[in-house]
Each structure stands twice: as structure tokens, then as C-alpha cells.
Design a protein around this motif. Structure first.
Motif, PDB file in Angstrom:
ATOM      1  N   ILE A   2       0.722  -0.957  -0.187  1.00  0.00           N
ATOM      2  CA  ILE A   2      -0.349  -0.082  -0.346  1.00  0.00           C
ATOM      3  C   ILE A   2       1.020   1.515  -0.363  1.00  0.00           C
ATOM      4  O   ILE A   2       0.704   1.779  -0.528  1.00  0.00           O
ATOM      5  CB  ILE A   2      -0.732  -0.280   1.035  1.00  0.00           C
ATOM      6  N   ALA A   3       1.922   1.337   0.954  1.00  0.00           N
ATOM      7  CA  ALA A   3       2.524   2.311   0.711  1.00  0.00           C
ATOM      8  C   ALA A   3       3.918   2.371  -0.372  1.00  0.00           C
ATOM      9  O   ALA A   3       3.053   3.428  -1.261  1.00  0.00           O
ATOM     10  CB  ALA A   3       4.275   1.746   2.026  1.00  0.00           C
ATOM     11  N   LEU A   4       3.612   1.071  -1.299  1.00  0.00           N
ATOM     12  CA  LEU A   4       4.645   1.581  -2.925  1.00  0.00           C
ATOM     13  C   LEU A   4       3.523   2.146  -3.460  1.00  0.00           C
ATOM     14  O   LEU A   4       3.585   2.848  -4.593  1.00  0.00           O
ATOM     15  CB  LEU A   4       5.096   0.407  -3.505  1.00  0.00           C
ATOM     16  N   LEU A   5       1.666   1.927  -3.315  1.00  0.00           N
ATOM     17  CA  LEU A   5       0.996   2.404  -4.552  1.00  0.00           C
ATOM     18  C   LEU A   5       0.732   3.763  -3.655  1.00  0.00           C
ATOM     19  O   LEU A   5       0.471   4.791  -4.747  1.00  0.00           O
ATOM     20  CB  LEU A   5      -0.596   1.737  -3.984  1.00  0.00           C
ATOM     21  N   LEU A   6       0.503   4.084  -2.888  1.00  0.00           N
ATOM     22  CA  LEU A   6       0.461   5.865  -2.321  1.00  0.00           C
ATOM     23  C   LEU A   6       1.781   7.050  -2.889  1.00  0.00           C
ATOM     24  O   LEU A   6       1.603   8.082  -3.627  1.00  0.00           O
ATOM     25  CB  LEU A   6       0.527   5.347  -0.292  1.00  0.00           C
ATOM     26  N   TYR A   7       2.963   6.083  -3.183  1.00  0.00           N
ATOM     27  CA  TYR A   7       3.763   7.047  -2.979  1.00  0.00           C
ATOM     28  C   TYR A   7       3.966   6.910  -4.870  1.00  0.00           C
ATOM     29  O   TYR A   7       4.205   8.705  -5.084  1.00  0.00           O
ATOM     30  CB  TYR A   7       4.871   5.528  -2.777  1.00  0.00           C
TER      31      TYR A   7
END
Length: 91
Positions: A2-7
């Protein structure tokens, strides 16, 4: 994950949008067309780069310290050749 998608969402969509918005706001506040704001920004970057490579080199703290040490040695009659070499002994 999810952090990668947000970034990636922030990096791909929000940052360019924010830059465009800031450019438009600056252009409107200066009453200038946007392309002129872009070219003026390029001109400022070129001027800063020229300053850093020209005058900025002479303002390097290491260079200034070296020049001051050389001037101090010259004023007090201390020469690098006159100082004893502590590393080599002829015993």
C-alpha cells in the motif's frame, strides 16, 4: 504494498499537478504568461550555475583557510622549509 501504491500515486500525479498549480499562481501574481515564467526560471538557474562556477569557487571555505594560513605564515616569517620534519630522522 500500500505504501508503494501511495508513493507512486503521489509521485506520478500529485507532484506534477502541484508544480503546475504553483507555476500558474506565480504567473498570475506577476501578471506574466506561463511560458515566460518557465524561461525566466531557466535563466535564473543558468545565472546561479554561472555564479557557483565562477565566484563561488573563490568563496570555498577550504580555499580561504589555505590562503589565510599562507598569509599568516608569510607575516610571521614561518616558511614551510624552515619547519622541522618530524617524520624523517637521520639516526
Amino acid at each position: 504494498m500500500i505504501a508503494l501504491l501511495l508513493y507512486r500515486t503521489i509521485a506520478d500525479h500529485l507532484v506534477p499537478w502541484a508544480v503546475t498549480l504553483a507555476t500558474r499562481m506565480l504567473a498570475r501574481s506577476l501578471n506574466m504568461p506561463e511560458p515566460l515564467v518557465h524561461s525566466t526560471g531557466d535563466y535564473v538557474v543558468a545565472q546561479v550555475t554561472a555564479f557557483e562556477h565562477g565566484v563561488g569557487k573563490s568563496l570555498c571555505p577550504f580555499r580561504i583557510a589555505r590562503l589565510l594560513r599562507a598569509r599568516w605564515r608569510g607575516r610571521h616569517g614561518i616558511h614551510p622549509q624552515a619547519q622541522p620534519n618530524h617524520g624523517d630522522h637521520d639516526d
